[in-house]
Design a protein around this motif. Structure first.
Motif, mmCIF file in Angstrom:
data_model
loop_
_atom_site.group_PDB
_atom_site.id
_atom_site.type_symbol
_atom_site.label_atom_id
_atom_site.label_comp_id
_atom_site.label_asym_id
_atom_site.label_seq_id
_atom_site.Cartn_x
_atom_site.Cartn_y
_atom_site.Cartn_z
ATOM 1 N N PHE A 53 0.851 -1.187 0.000
ATOM 2 C CA PHE A 53 0.000 0.000 0.000
ATOM 3 C C PHE A 53 0.891 1.243 0.000
ATOM 4 N N SER A 54 0.466 2.280 -0.728
ATOM 5 C CA SER A 54 1.200 3.543 -0.780
ATOM 6 C C SER A 54 0.238 4.676 -0.452
ATOM 7 N N PRO A 55 0.224 5.140 0.805
ATOM 8 C CA PRO A 55 -0.661 6.244 1.178
ATOM 9 C C PRO A 55 -0.027 7.604 0.921
ATOM 10 N N ARG A 56 -0.880 8.625 0.897
ATOM 11 C CA ARG A 56 -0.415 9.998 0.707
ATOM 12 C C ARG A 56 -1.370 10.929 1.439
ATOM 13 N N LEU A 57 -0.801 11.900 2.164
ATOM 14 C CA LEU A 57 -1.617 12.885 2.876
ATOM 15 C C LEU A 57 -0.876 14.211 2.866
ATOM 16 N N GLY A 58 -1.551 15.246 2.406
ATOM 17 C CA GLY A 58 -0.937 16.577 2.377
ATOM 18 C C GLY A 58 -1.921 17.650 2.790
ATOM 19 N N ILE A 59 -1.411 18.699 3.422
ATOM 20 C CA ILE A 59 -2.230 19.830 3.854
ATOM 21 C C ILE A 59 -1.633 21.115 3.280
ATOM 22 N N VAL A 60 -2.495 21.947 2.704
ATOM 23 C CA VAL A 60 -2.076 23.228 2.134
ATOM 24 C C VAL A 60 -2.860 24.348 2.814
ATOM 25 N N TYR A 61 -2.139 25.347 3.269
ATOM 26 C CA TYR A 61 -2.765 26.543 3.831
ATOM 27 C C TYR A 61 -2.353 27.746 2.994
ATOM 28 N N LYS A 62 -3.356 28.468 2.454
ATOM 29 C CA LYS A 62 -3.096 29.632 1.601
ATOM 30 C C LYS A 62 -3.613 30.881 2.310
ATOM 31 N N PRO A 63 -2.744 31.582 3.025
ATOM 32 C CA PRO A 63 -3.172 32.806 3.685
ATOM 33 C C PRO A 63 -3.593 33.889 2.710
ATOM 34 N N SER A 64 -3.146 33.786 1.452
ATOM 35 C CA SER A 64 -3.561 34.696 0.403
ATOM 36 C C SER A 64 -3.366 33.994 -0.934
ATOM 37 N N LEU A 65 -3.778 34.652 -2.013
ATOM 38 C CA LEU A 65 -3.607 34.059 -3.339
ATOM 39 C C LEU A 65 -2.145 33.878 -3.702
ATOM 40 N N ASP A 66 -1.269 34.643 -3.060
ATOM 41 C CA ASP A 66 0.137 34.656 -3.444
ATOM 42 C C ASP A 66 1.023 33.794 -2.558
ATOM 43 N N HIS A 67 0.462 33.150 -1.547
ATOM 44 C CA HIS A 67 1.288 32.376 -0.621
ATOM 45 C C HIS A 67 0.598 31.057 -0.285
ATOM 46 N N ALA A 68 1.393 30.004 -0.235
ATOM 47 C CA ALA A 68 0.873 28.694 0.155
ATOM 48 C C ALA A 68 1.901 27.998 1.033
ATOM 49 N N LEU A 69 1.443 27.452 2.145
ATOM 50 C CA LEU A 69 2.271 26.668 3.050
ATOM 51 C C LEU A 69 1.757 25.234 3.031
ATOM 52 N N PHE A 70 2.666 24.258 3.015
ATOM 53 C CA PHE A 70 2.203 22.884 2.917
ATOM 54 C C PHE A 70 3.046 21.945 3.765
ATOM 55 N N ALA A 71 2.437 20.825 4.097
ATOM 56 C CA ALA A 71 3.122 19.721 4.771
ATOM 57 C C ALA A 71 2.524 18.432 4.226
ATOM 58 N N SER A 72 3.353 17.404 4.051
ATOM 59 C CA SER A 72 2.835 16.169 3.470
ATOM 60 C C SER A 72 3.589 14.963 3.994
ATOM 61 N N TYR A 73 2.896 13.833 3.930
ATOM 62 C CA TYR A 73 3.493 12.519 4.210
ATOM 63 C C TYR A 73 3.121 11.584 3.072
ATOM 64 N N SER A 74 4.062 10.771 2.651
ATOM 65 C CA SER A 74 3.779 9.760 1.635
ATOM 66 C C SER A 74 4.666 8.551 1.891
ATOM 67 N N ASN A 75 4.290 7.470 1.259
ATOM 68 C CA ASN A 75 5.021 6.225 1.446
ATOM 69 C C ASN A 75 5.221 5.570 0.095
ATOM 70 N N SER A 76 6.411 5.049 -0.140
ATOM 71 C CA SER A 76 6.706 4.316 -1.366
ATOM 72 C C SER A 76 7.411 3.018 -1.000
ATOM 73 N N PHE A 77 7.758 2.230 -2.009
ATOM 74 C CA PHE A 77 8.396 0.954 -1.719
ATOM 75 C C PHE A 77 9.378 0.598 -2.817
ATOM 76 N N THR A 78 10.371 -0.214 -2.451
ATOM 77 C CA THR A 78 11.297 -0.778 -3.412
ATOM 78 C C THR A 78 11.341 -2.287 -3.193
ATOM 79 N N LEU A 79 11.496 -3.031 -4.272
ATOM 80 C CA LEU A 79 11.545 -4.482 -4.182
ATOM 81 C C LEU A 79 12.956 -4.940 -3.863
#
Length: 776
Positions: free
Chosen positions: A534-560
């Motif tokens: 399974f590969s989940p993804r979760l991200g949050i974006v906060y835009k205090p204005s049209l010209d600025h965006a703050l973000f944080a994210s978590y994701s998971n990947s895999f290798t064989l």
């Protein structure tokens, strides 16, 4: 550094009152969507381009009356008044009327900022400002101005993504954020291409790089990111260009690009080029041919089908560069070639893709992509220095010979449902999809031909009495079919004008088989492995204005993983966690984009040699190691300022063993520079263009990491010093003619791309190219 950025993000808040929003779609008189249209609100002095689906969107606006303007080259400018009401979204359908049927294509350069460029590699059409991930887009105008010819030219415009090796001189090995981008991470028009041969860029219109995890979209991909080459598409207006490029060491490259409409519903395009060149390495040469045809069918007002072909044939002299003596690069003339004169590698790659797009209604689109690719390579040359016989301290080297053949076929089908809906008072941008692909790879290995001849790498002449091409006997044939299946879903939730959440999940299943046939015994050894993750993804974006965006994210990947555990069971995949935070900013009314990103990538179940029961077999492993990649990236890009355009960036990355019973804990992984930086300055005035592009690659290591379990281990790392490379470009366009010149490696710096300790390839010295183009 990451804690500091998180603190800045947490402390960056703005209070807002009632707000309104504006959205819509831009179409032409045939009701076809028009991407790239400049949609502006005059009173705010701000604009956004319509995306690949012709859509535009403004959020967080103050209620009131505004003047909306939509403009695009070849169309009459549309302007109208709109009244925005608090807490409501106004939807508009805009139709542009052609200004003249005789207008030719005009390229508007530098108008769209990095945070406004739509991307296709993300599947879901998310604006870069709404994406909790770092994105880099290099468009047609930049690629043309810099006269790129190889991927190394393209990556001079990026930080944190770089060439780390050039094994044999017949490929460009790419890494991002400390991880190698193998063929699973490189795409052309959304389908994987084999990057074991040098990419051809004459048919490429745009390069997209999605940094960080893309496992939810593409399954088994390395953690550093993915790269997508977007080729030139058919057009209904007739046009094109022919060009001739010439350059140092006898380089000669004619190319053609022709497009036009066969009817009101069918358009075609053909890109083709041929290249012949020698090298600064005496005795090394190359030839290649490239053809990229495409055809677009309008199957109705809401349905279109594009069929794209791609063929590349490449033949060149394999060149494993300078050698290594006692883990020191041999100090020989830069132009000296150490291989046998008749060495040769022939490679080819052909593919066809079909993409059917159907707009179900205004909000939902169905995309069905099918692709097939076949590639092959045939290598016959001397072995690499140190991969066969070591070069002795006095320079004597006994050359052995190697031969190998690879045949691969690859196919994929991918179905995506993309749309938007309003649910519980929130807008949702939804992606639901599935894909299935396969690899069939046959690899033929030959018995090594030992002691072909002897040379001294320091001698003024490397000629020997032997020049024949002997017959080599087959050793093994390895058949390695792979089958993969993935299902995924992703949702970008617009909670309000400021807050957005991106959430998704993918399940991937892979079947890996291997049959090794030994010619000497006539026996076949078979192995099989079945993996799911399974590969989940979760991200949050906060835009205090049209010209600025703050973000944080978590994701998971895999290798064989290959090998078995102490119970002789196949190893499970290694799961890799990725954390990313950042800020995207449009400063001074969108004149300059400034993006800052910090990330941490953790593989806490790295497969390494098993120590239990003191086993000495390298294929017996345990999931007990740990690798960490941590870094910060800064990207800056401007729109034109008095004719000048600026782009640049800086990256810090540290990739190291956190826990290991094989290598020294805390030691750095190979190939990855801690510091990279880039700077590009372009000046345009009427038909004149002048540009300077520079890249800084910090100190990095090649060779072989010291093993802690081996007494008096002979393995060593090779320190490669930092360097700066600068390229100068100039061009002038008059009516239908363009003349462009480029001087690469302006300072004539010397550095190397090194794979392990046996392919030490110096970068090209100062060189020039000149391109003459006629367009219509």
């Amino acid at each position: 550094m990451i804690r500091l950025i998180i603190l800045l993000i947490c402390s960056f808040t703005v209070v807002y009152g009632q707000q309104a929003s504006l959205e819509g779609v831009v179409r032409d008189a045939k009701q076809q969507v028009v991407p790239g249209v400049s949609v502006r609100l005059i009173e705010l002095k701000r604009g956004k381009p319509s995306d690949v689906d012709g859509k535009f969107n403004f959020q967080g606006l103050k209620p009131g009356m505004y003047t909306l303007q939509a403009s695009f080259v070849g169309y009459k400018t549309l302007q109208e008044k709109v009244n925005l009401v608090a807490d409501k979204a106004l939807h508009l359908d805009l139709e542009l009327v052609e200004a003249s049927n005789d207008l030719k294509e005009i390229v508007v350069v530098g108008y769209v900022s990095q945070n406004e460029k739509p991307i296709t590699i993300g599947k879901l059409p998310i604006k870069p400002m709404d994406l909790p991930q770092s994105v880099v887009t290099l468009d047609k105008s930049l690629l043309e101005a810099q006269q790129v010819n190889r991927m190394s030219d393209v990556l001079m415009n990026t930080n944190g993504v770089y060439i780390f090796g050039a094994t044999g001189g017949y490929q460009e090995e790419i890494a991002a954020r400390g991880f190698s981008m193998a063929s699973s991470n490189t795409f052309k028009n959304g389908m994987r291409y084999a990057n074991g041969m040098i990419s051809e860029l004459s048919g490429v219109e745009k390069v997209e790089i999605l940094k960080g995890s893309a496992a939810i979209l593409y399954g088994n991909v390395a953690a550093g990111g993915v790269l997508n080459l977007v080729t030139k598409k058919p057009k209904f207006n007739f046009g094109g260009e022919i060009s001739l490029r010439t350059g140092s060491w006898g380089m000669y490259k004619p190319s053609v690009d022709v497009y036009g409409g066969l009817s009101k519903n069918i358009a075609v395009r053909l890109n083709a080029s041929a290249e012949q060149a020698n090298s600064f390495r005496v005795g090394v040469s190359s030839e290649r041919v490239y053809v990229n045809p495409s055809i677009l069918f309008k199957l109705g007002k809401k349905t279109e089908l594009i069929v794209e072909g791609d063929y590349l044939a490449d033949q060149r002299t394999p060149d494993f560069g300078a050698g290594i003596i006692n883990y020191q690069i041999v100090d020989i003339p830069r132009e000296r070639f150490l291989g046998v004169a008749w060495s040769n590698i022939k490679s080819s790659q052909s593919s066809i893709t079909t993409t059917l797009t159907h707009q179900i209604n205004e909000n939902w689109t169905l995309k069905w992509m099918n692709g097939w690719r076949q590639n092959a390579s045939n290598l016959f040359s001397n072995t690499r220095p140190n991969a066969g016989t070591l070069i002795s301290a006095n320079g004597q080297w006994i050359r052995n010979l190697q031969k190998s053949e690879v045949e691969e076929s690859y196919g994929i089908t991918q179905l995506d449902l993309i749309g938007s809906l309003n649910l519980a008072g929130m807008k949702h941008q939804v992606l639901v999809g599935l894909d299935s692909d396969f690899y069939n790879t046959d690899t033929y290995a030959y018995n090594q031909f030992a002691r072909y001849d002897t040379i001294n790498v320091y001698a003024s002449s490397l000629k020997t009495s032997r020049s024949d091409q002997p017959t080599m006997t087959p050793f093994t044939k390895t058949m390695a079919p792979i089958r993969r299946l993935g299902v995924y879903a992703q949702d970008l939730i617009h909670i309000n004008g400021q807050w957005k959440i991106l959430a998704g999940l993918r399940y991937s299943y892979q079947q890996t088989l291997s049959d090794v046939y030994a010619y000497a015994t006539g026996k076949t050894t078979s192995t099989s492995n079945f993996d799911g993750a399974f590969s989940p993804r979760l991200g949050i974006v906060y835009k205090p204005s049209l010209d600025h965006a703050l973000f944080a994210s978590y994701s998971n990947s895999f290798t064989l993983n290959t090998g078995v555990d102490i119970n002789n069971q196949a190893l499970p995949p290694s799961l890799i966690d990725q954390y990313e935070v950042g800020a995207k900013n449009e400063l001074w009314d969108g004149l300059i984009s400034v993006n800052l990103t910090a990330y941490r990538i953790l593989n806490n179940n790295l497969a390494q040699n098993a120590l239990l029961n003191a086993t000495t077999y390298s294929y017996v492993k345990e999931m007990a190691g740990s690798v960490q990649s941590e870094g910060v990236e800064l990207d800056v890009m401007s729109k034109p300022i008095a004719g000048f355009t600026l782009s640049g960036g800086y990256s810090f990355n540290e990739t190291k063993y956190v826990k290991s019973n094989t290598y020294i804990e805390g030691s750095l992984l190979k190939y990855n520079p801690r510091h990279t930086a880039n700077l590009g300055v372009q000046y345009r005035y009427q038909g004149f263009q002048l540009g300077l592009t520079a890249v800084y690659i910090g100190e990095r290591f090649a060779g072989r990491s010291t093993r802690v379990l081996v007494a008096n281990d002979a393995y060593r790392l090779i320190a490669l010093p930092a360097y700066v490379q600068a390229d100068l470009t100039a061009g002038y366009t008059f009516k239908k003619m363009s003349l462009r010149a480029r001087v690469a490696n302006l300072g004539d710096v010397l550095s190397y791309n090194v794979h392990d300790d046996n392919s030490v390839n110096p970068i090209a010295p100062r060189n020039y190219s000149l391109t003459l183009t006629y367009g219509w």
